[in-house]
Design an enzyme around this catalytic site. Structure first.
Site, PDB file in Angstrom:
ATOM      1  N   ASP A   1      69.251  77.261  60.957  1.00  0.00           N
ATOM      2  CA  ASP A   1      69.538  76.350  59.849  1.00  0.00           C
ATOM      3  C   ASP A   1      69.961  77.186  58.654  1.00  0.00           C
ATOM      4  OD1 ASP A   1      68.904  73.985  61.222  1.00  0.00           O
ATOM      5  OD2 ASP A   1      66.787  74.128  60.699  1.00  0.00           O
TER       6      ASP A   1
ATOM      7  N   ASP B   1      73.140  69.190  62.631  1.00  0.00           N
ATOM      8  CA  ASP B   1      72.323  68.155  61.988  1.00  0.00           C
ATOM      9  C   ASP B   1      73.188  67.206  61.169  1.00  0.00           C
ATOM     10  OD1 ASP B   1      70.044  69.448  63.014  1.00  0.00           O
ATOM     11  OD2 ASP B   1      69.783  70.627  61.189  1.00  0.00           O
TER      12      ASP B   1
END
Length: 155
Positions: A111, A129
């Site tokens: 991330d 995401d």
């Protein structure tokens, strides 16, 4: 078939950006993009959104394989001829596979997109995401429009 191109595009962008983060940043490094709002921050997540179910890789493997099979089935059976429906599913598919690749190869998800809203720090996320979220929103819009049309025509 064109919608699988969207899935592949999401996968390529997702994996390339994750590669750049891993190759150029240490975990915890952060680069300011827009001061007070947007940062690139190298982070690893062994769970799902907001780090829930950390370390439960077997669960993510099973769920992702089932979801991918269901999405492909729905795309083939029901989404043809419905551009919004197909696009939403293609984005969800690309996002699901993008994070699945990370989990499968590294047992964690890379991330790196960090946003701040005043004093609220939104959980760090990635391109997969983002595609998943946009895909779900488009799917909800499609469902709302389809439902409205069905009610409007008396179906």
């Amino acid at each position: 078939m064109m919608y699988y191109f969207v899935t592949v595009l999401v996968l390529l962008i997702d994996q390339f950006t994750k590669y750049l983060v891993v190759a150029n940043m240490q975990i915890g490094d952060s680069v300011t993009v827009i001061p007070g709002f947007l940062y690139l921050t190298s982070y690893r997540n062994t769970g799902a959104a907001w780090s829930i179910l950390e370390g439960k890789m077997w669960l993510f493997y099973v769920i992702t394989v089932i979801v991918v099979m269901i999405i492909i089935y729905i795309m083939q059976k029901y989404a043809k001829g419905h551009p919004l429906f197909s696009t939403s599913l293609a984005l969800v598919l690309g996002g699901a596979i993008g994070n699945f690749i990370d989990r499968l190869l590294h047992q964690e998800v890379v991330d790196f997109i960090s946003t701040v809203f005043g004093h609220y720090y939104f959980p760090i996320f990635n391109i997969a995401d983002t595609a998943l979220s946009i895909g779900v929103v488009l799917l909800l819009i499609y469902i709302f429009i389809s439902d409205s049309k069905a009610k409007g025509t008396g179906k």
